[in-house]
Write a protein that holds these residues in place. Structure first.
Motif, PDB file in Angstrom:
ATOM      1  N   ARG A 368     -13.561 -16.499  -0.726  1.00 35.10           N
ATOM      2  CA  ARG A 368     -12.047 -17.046   0.019  1.00 35.10           C
ATOM      3  C   ARG A 368     -12.091 -18.228   0.745  1.00 35.10           C
ATOM      4  O   ARG A 368     -11.315 -19.045   0.857  1.00 35.10           O
ATOM      5  CB  ARG A 368     -12.106 -15.627   1.129  1.00 35.10           C
ATOM      6  CG  ARG A 368     -10.722 -15.826   2.007  1.00 35.10           C
ATOM      7  CD  ARG A 368     -10.467 -14.296   2.443  1.00 35.10           C
ATOM      8  NE  ARG A 368      -9.309 -14.017   3.085  1.00 35.10           N
ATOM      9  CZ  ARG A 368      -9.276 -14.181   4.708  1.00 35.10           C
ATOM     10  NH1 ARG A 368     -10.435 -14.058   5.288  1.00 35.10           N
ATOM     11  NH2 ARG A 368      -7.985 -14.080   5.040  1.00 35.10           N
ATOM     12  N   ASN A 378      -2.807 -17.768   3.522  1.00 33.20           N
ATOM     13  CA  ASN A 378      -2.652 -16.842   2.388  1.00 33.20           C
ATOM     14  C   ASN A 378      -1.394 -17.507   1.712  1.00 33.20           C
ATOM     15  O   ASN A 378      -0.295 -16.786   1.586  1.00 33.20           O
ATOM     16  CB  ASN A 378      -2.496 -15.434   2.663  1.00 33.20           C
ATOM     17  CG  ASN A 378      -2.830 -14.665   1.330  1.00 33.20           C
ATOM     18  OD1 ASN A 378      -3.124 -15.276   0.359  1.00 33.20           O
ATOM     19  ND2 ASN A 378      -2.726 -13.344   1.588  1.00 33.20           N
ATOM     20  N   SER A 383      -4.061 -21.621  -2.197  1.00 32.45           N
ATOM     21  CA  SER A 383      -4.877 -20.799  -3.441  1.00 32.45           C
ATOM     22  C   SER A 383      -5.130 -21.848  -4.572  1.00 32.45           C
ATOM     23  O   SER A 383      -5.953 -22.005  -5.341  1.00 32.45           O
ATOM     24  CB  SER A 383      -4.094 -19.551  -3.841  1.00 32.45           C
ATOM     25  OG  SER A 383      -3.971 -18.596  -2.419  1.00 32.45           O
ATOM     26  N   PHE A 432      -4.191 -15.503  -3.330  1.00 36.44           N
ATOM     27  CA  PHE A 432      -5.787 -15.137  -3.084  1.00 36.44           C
ATOM     28  C   PHE A 432      -5.685 -13.763  -3.623  1.00 36.44           C
ATOM     29  O   PHE A 432      -6.715 -13.258  -4.246  1.00 36.44           O
ATOM     30  CB  PHE A 432      -6.210 -15.432  -1.940  1.00 36.44           C
ATOM     31  CG  PHE A 432      -7.901 -15.241  -1.796  1.00 36.44           C
ATOM     32  CD1 PHE A 432      -8.656 -16.064  -2.661  1.00 36.44           C
ATOM     33  CD2 PHE A 432      -8.165 -14.065  -1.166  1.00 36.44           C
ATOM     34  CE1 PHE A 432      -9.854 -15.644  -2.333  1.00 36.44           C
ATOM     35  CE2 PHE A 432      -9.571 -13.904  -1.177  1.00 36.44           C
ATOM     36  CZ  PHE A 432     -10.249 -14.674  -1.957  1.00 36.44           C
ATOM     37  N   TYR A 436      -8.927 -12.230  -6.280  1.00 37.02           N
ATOM     38  CA  TYR A 436     -10.369 -12.178  -5.575  1.00 37.02           C
ATOM     39  C   TYR A 436     -11.351 -11.594  -6.312  1.00 37.02           C
ATOM     40  O   TYR A 436     -12.462 -11.545  -6.026  1.00 37.02           O
ATOM     41  CB  TYR A 436      -9.999 -11.540  -4.234  1.00 37.02           C
ATOM     42  CG  TYR A 436      -9.206 -10.197  -4.332  1.00 37.02           C
ATOM     43  CD1 TYR A 436     -10.367  -9.169  -4.580  1.00 37.02           C
ATOM     44  CD2 TYR A 436      -8.476  -9.799  -3.830  1.00 37.02           C
ATOM     45  CE1 TYR A 436     -10.049  -7.749  -4.735  1.00 37.02           C
ATOM     46  CE2 TYR A 436      -7.948  -8.390  -3.829  1.00 37.02           C
ATOM     47  CZ  TYR A 436      -8.725  -7.435  -4.264  1.00 37.02           C
ATOM     48  OH  TYR A 436      -8.249  -6.261  -4.367  1.00 37.02           O
TER      49      TYR A 436
END
Length: 626
Positions: A368, A378, A383, A432, A436
């Motif tokens: 992250r 986010n 991302s 994200f 992940y």
């Protein structure tokens, strides 16, 4: 004026006549080829096929050599078989086989010789040579048969078989003829030009019945066949056989590399087959049987099988995070807020602890931070930019691309980037929370065993690697392909490897691989459990040893065997000890792995499949490659 023209015309015709006389003199007296052509009934041009080069291991032990055999060829328009029954009895053929072979030869060419029966032994040749004089149109051609000292390395070595029609058509330089043998797979194919040698030509005299009467003109025009170059590999034949024994009744792969050179020490693809099966006159029958085998022994899992790397990928995540500066060796993370759960262990306070305990939340947080560059927003834009930056680092480890191994069929795997998710999910529609699962080596990542063995070699070298390769040198002069001497950097500073290596030592000494630790040898390793959509998970382990002076880096994959510590780690550490010491101290562990049978857990095509387990990242892509 007219008189001068007359002399010019006479001179021109005289010159032409002299040229014709000189050409005739050259053809009849000086040029031997004319004499050969004019004597075609008594002088025969024989092509001599050279022996292919032999193949040796790193200690000079012979792996592949040649056994002399004889091929029977036929020229259909010359062929006369008055007594077909006797002919078939002599050659051990059925009448249907005889008809089929003759039809195939006629379909190829009625005037050119083509293969009728291949690979007759010296004993068979001696017993029928005199009898075959009664059958015109048939002749023997000396050839050779690839022979293997041990029933191992089938997929790595490859096989030799008759050249196909398509291969004949595609050759840029006309070298091969119908019926010739050519390397079709493995290093036999990659090093075909070096192995095949150079053909020779002999001119021999024969009588009207085709009986050999000796060399023509004492062999003055003959050219000798030159044997192919020998290949000297980095393989350790004894280690290979030991690794083979550990992989009996298992599906998977073992790949070991010498980190300092990139030479492959062993390459197991299990289940495999005896290479002698594809080096006989029954090639087609045996190949068909192997192709039908549901466990796919012809499939080289070392370079072709793709798996999710699981927790072994956490090593790369840690190294990228350290290089990017988003973590330090002493960075710690709690388990709170992570959608990926972990094992029962306390707060993870350092990179080394994260590796040793294989902490999922730890590497979720590391990934992250890499993606967002410590600016936690986010959004799709953050991302996308962060993922491509991460992709740039990981690709330098050889992930998501072909390494350039000197083995046919290398699969490049999959390393997703922005474009990949834009195409699959849609531009601006992913973030994200969709990716992940990559943090712990799951999701859309796909790697091959050779790549993970190379990752182990990179860590052993503290940041660089040489392209893994089977052949160390070629020929008596030991020529080395310079492609394999280029040092390839990952861009990760050497200092960042130390905390990761300390974690790998901890994983072996007291962590997930402690069951198989080897007394007296410091091994740095990392277990992995690769999620499998069908059946039990795959067991993975990568390692190198000794830590202070690495001599071997290894990756072991055992399909459907469960956790990395259950099967892959014990097998890897046994291979490491065997290579470094030549003997095994933990006999109980060795016996356990020799007797372990995980192949029964493999679900074959056509068998009812169990319900797929829920993936770790529940909101990652729904459609994932197994």
């Amino acid at each position: 004026m007219l008189e001068n023209r007359r002399f010019v015309i006479i001179g021109f015709f005289a010159l032409v006549g002299i040229l014709y006389l000189l050409r005739l003199f050259y053809l009849q007296v000086l040029d031997e080829s004319y004499s050969i052509e004019s004597s075609s009934n008594s002088i025969k041009r024989v092509i001599e096929i050279p022996f292919r080069g032999q193949i040796y291991d790193r200690n000079g032990k012979l792996i592949v050599y040649n056994t002399p055999v004889y091929d029977l060829v036929v020229t259909p328009y010359k062929a006369k078989v008055s007594d077909t029954l006797r002919f078939c009895q002599v050659l051990g053929l059925e009448r249907s086989e005889f008809d089929s072979l003759m039809n195939a030869a006629s379909a190829y060419s009625r005037r050119k010789p083509s293969l009728f029966l291949r690979q007759l032994s010296k004993e068979d040749f001696a017993s029928i040579q005199d009898i075959m004089v009664d059958y015109s149109g048939f002749a023997f051609v000396k050839s050779s048969l690839r022979t293997y000292t041990t029933p191992t390395l089938a997929n790595t070595l490859g096989y030799v078989s008759e050249i196909t029609g398509r291969q004949l058509e595609k050759q840029e330089v006309k070298y091969y003829r119908q019926g010739d043998y050519i390397g079709q797979n493995g290093i036999e194919k990659v090093y075909e030009k070096e192995l095949r040698g150079r053909r020779g030509i002999k001119f021999v005299m024969q009588n009207v019945s085709g009986v050999y009467k000796g060399p023509w003109k004492g062999g003055i025009l003959d050219t000798m066949a030159v044997a192919g170059d020998n290949l000297h590999t980095g393989l350790d034949l004894d280690l290979q056989q030991y690794a083979d024994s550990l992989m009996v009744n298992k599906v998977g792969s073992v790949v070991a590399i010498e980190p300092k050179t990139g030479q492959i020490l062993t390459m197991v693809s299990a289940p495999s087959y005896d290479p002698n099966l594809l080096a006989s006159r029954y090639f087609s029958k045996n190949f068909a049987a192997l192709a039908r085998n549901p466990y796919k022994p012809l499939f080289n899992r070392a370079v072709m099988a793709s798996y999710r790397p699981g927790s072994t990928f956490k090593l790369i995540q840690a190294l990228v995070g350290l290089q990017e500066g988003v973590i330090t060796p002493s960075s710690g993370f709690s388990h709170a807020g992570s959608p990926i759960k972990c094992h029962n262990h306390p707060f993870t306070g350092t990179v080394a602890m994260g590796v040793a305990h294989s902490c999922n939340p730890y590497f979720y947080n590391v990934f992250r931070r890499i993606v967002y560059n410590n600016d936690i927003k986010n959004t799709y834009k953050a991302s996308a930019v962060g993922l491509d930056r991460w992709y740039g680092y990981v690709s330098k480890f050889g992930i998501g691309q072909r390494l350039g191994v000197d083995i046919t069929g290398e699969y490049r795997g999959n390393l997703p980037n922005k474009d990949y998710y834009d195409k699959i999910i849609g531009e601006g529609r992913w973030k994200f929370s969709n990716i992940y699962s990559l943090s712990i080596g799951e999701g859309e990542l796909l790697i091959t065993p050779i790549k993970m063995a190379n990752v182990a070699a990179i860590i052993a070298n503290r940041g660089y690697f040489y392209t893994p390769h089977v052949v160390a040198s070629v020929g008596d002069n030991h020529t080395i392909d310079t492609t394999f001497t280029i040092r390839r950097e990952t861009g990760i500073a050497a200092r960042h490897f130390e905390p990761v290596i300390q974690g790998m030592i901890g994983a072996v000494e007291s962590g997930t691989a402690r069951r198989s630790r080897v007394e007296g040898i410091t091994i740095g390793g990392k277990t992995g459990t690769s999620q499998n959509r069908v059946g039990d998970d795959h067991s993975i382990f990568i390692a190198f040893a000794p830590v202070d002076d690495p001599k071997i880096a290894i990756a072991v994959f055992v399909e459907n065997a469960g956790s990395g510590g259950a099967a892959a780690a014990p097998i890897a550490n046994l291979v490491i000890e065997k290579y470094l010491r030549g003997t095994i101290t933990n006999k109980a562990l060795e016996t356990s792995m020799l007797n372990a049978n995980f192949i029964k857990k493999v679900i074959l095509p056509g068998v009812k499949k169990p319900v797929a387990k829920k993936p770790v990242a529940t909101d990652s892509l729904k459609k994932q490659t197994p």
